[in-house]
Design a protein around this motif. Structure first.
Motif, short mmCIF file in Angstrom:
data_model
loop_
_atom_site.label_atom_id
_atom_site.label_comp_id
_atom_site.label_asym_id
_atom_site.label_seq_id
_atom_site.Cartn_x
_atom_site.Cartn_y
_atom_site.Cartn_z
N ASP A 68 0.93 -1.21 0.08
CA ASP A 68 -0.28 0.03 -0.02
C ASP A 68 0.91 1.24 -0.12
O ASP A 68 2.28 1.11 0.37
CB ASP A 68 -0.91 -0.04 1.21
N THR A 69 0.33 2.38 -0.33
CA THR A 69 1.24 3.36 -0.44
C THR A 69 1.70 3.84 0.96
O THR A 69 1.13 3.74 2.02
CB THR A 69 0.44 4.77 -0.94
N GLY A 70 2.88 4.54 0.88
CA GLY A 70 3.49 5.03 2.24
C GLY A 70 3.95 4.08 3.18
O GLY A 70 4.34 4.66 4.17
N ASN A 71 4.07 2.90 2.56
CA ASN A 71 4.85 1.91 3.51
C ASN A 71 6.19 1.69 3.45
O ASN A 71 6.74 2.29 2.56
CB ASN A 71 4.12 0.52 3.42
N GLN A 72 6.97 1.51 4.50
CA GLN A 72 8.43 1.35 4.46
C GLN A 72 8.91 0.21 3.59
O GLN A 72 8.35 -0.83 3.52
CB GLN A 72 9.06 1.63 5.75
N PHE A 73 10.06 0.28 3.27
CA PHE A 73 10.83 -0.59 2.54
C PHE A 73 11.71 -1.48 3.69
O PHE A 73 12.18 -0.83 4.75
CB PHE A 73 12.03 -0.13 1.68
N TYR A 74 11.73 -2.69 3.62
CA TYR A 74 12.39 -3.66 4.38
C TYR A 74 13.92 -4.14 3.41
O TYR A 74 13.57 -4.65 2.64
CB TYR A 74 11.97 -4.75 5.09
N PHE A 75 15.09 -3.78 3.81
CA PHE A 75 16.19 -4.02 3.04
C PHE A 75 16.96 -5.32 3.61
O PHE A 75 17.07 -5.29 4.72
CB PHE A 75 17.17 -2.64 2.86
N GLY A 76 17.50 -5.78 2.46
CA GLY A 76 18.50 -6.97 2.99
C GLY A 76 19.90 -6.22 3.13
O GLY A 76 19.81 -4.95 3.19
N THR A 77 20.66 -6.98 3.85
CA THR A 77 22.13 -6.70 4.21
C THR A 77 22.74 -6.25 2.78
O THR A 77 24.14 -5.67 3.10
CB THR A 77 22.75 -7.46 5.05
N GLY A 78 22.39 -6.46 1.90
CA GLY A 78 23.50 -6.37 0.58
C GLY A 78 24.26 -7.33 0.04
O GLY A 78 24.71 -8.22 0.83
N THR A 79 24.41 -7.65 -1.35
CA THR A 79 25.66 -8.28 -1.99
C THR A 79 26.45 -7.46 -2.76
O THR A 79 25.94 -6.77 -3.38
CB THR A 79 24.76 -9.45 -2.88
#
Lengths: 114, 115
Positions: free
Chosen positions: B98-109
């Protein structure tokens, strides 16, 4: 494509002073903007969600009185670091939500507090 | 709570070869979006590709494609014909729908393309 600018790109300030960082969506309107902090070689840590015309929502552990966020228009959000200390030195990134829920990121601001 | 896991901290690939970056996530949501972002040394985050969870078809953007396995909660990124400019950190991100929701990021590669 959607462009988000951030100003300044680098700033050095003395301990105890305040510094303001601007985030602008240049070619689209963004009801929602986000502020992140990123440490070297680490992922992005969400600090707060900024909604136009209302108070920002801060993540747990982020001091709202220290990191003031103002989203006064659909194209501008500002982050003010008040009474900065050396531990506030970091890379700050903003993003603006696009029409497809994707986030478009600014180029980041490197803050150094001496 | 949502979690995103990238189990490969570093990878390398020969120029012109193909590489796959893995990402898994955990959620109880049924409506969500998944993204891959690239962060080159300039540190500018660049959207690579997005996938809506309700779509069964895997997203494709030129040399970039995803393998979205909803039941397995897996969202891998395949880069074909790797180029030197692909050298960057790659982050997988989850957003509940939905609009306005945060992203959850991985730790990256961290991906390095070797000439």
């Amino acid at each position: 494509g959607a462009v988000v600018s951030q100003h300044p790109s680098r700033v050095i300030c003395k301990s105890g002073t305040s510094v303001k960082i601007e985030c602008r969506s240049l070619d689209f309107q963004a009801t929602t903007m986000f502020w992140y902090r990123q440490f070297p070689k680490k992922s992005l840590m969400l600090m707060a969600t900024s909604n136009e015309g209302s108070k920002a929502t801060y993540e747990q552990g982020v001091e709202k009185d220290k990191f003031l966020i103002n989203h006064a228009s659909l194209t501008l959000s500002t982050l003010t670091v008040t009474s900065a200390h050396p531990e506030d030195s970091s890379f700050y990134i903003c993003s603006a939500e696009g029409p497809g829920y994707e986030q478009y990121f600014g180029p980041g601001t490197r803050l150094t507090v001496t | 709570a949502q979690t995103v896991t990238q189990s490969q901290p570093e990878m390398s690939v020969q120029e012109a070869e193909t590489v796959t970056l893995s990402c898994t996530y955990d959620t109880s949501e049924s409506n969500y979006y998944l993204f891959w972002y690239k962060q080159p040394p300039s540190r500018q985050m660049i959207l690579v590709i997005r996938q809506e969870a309700y779509k069964q078809q895997n997203a494709t953007e030129n040399r970039f494609s995803v393998n979205f396995q909803k039941a397995a909660k897996s969202f891998s990124l395949k880069i074909s014909d790797s180029q030197l400019g692909d050298t960057a950190m790659y982050f997988c991100a989850f957003m509940k729908g939905d609009t306005g929701n945060q992203f959850y990021f991985g730790t990256g590669t961290s991906l390095t393309v070797i000439p």
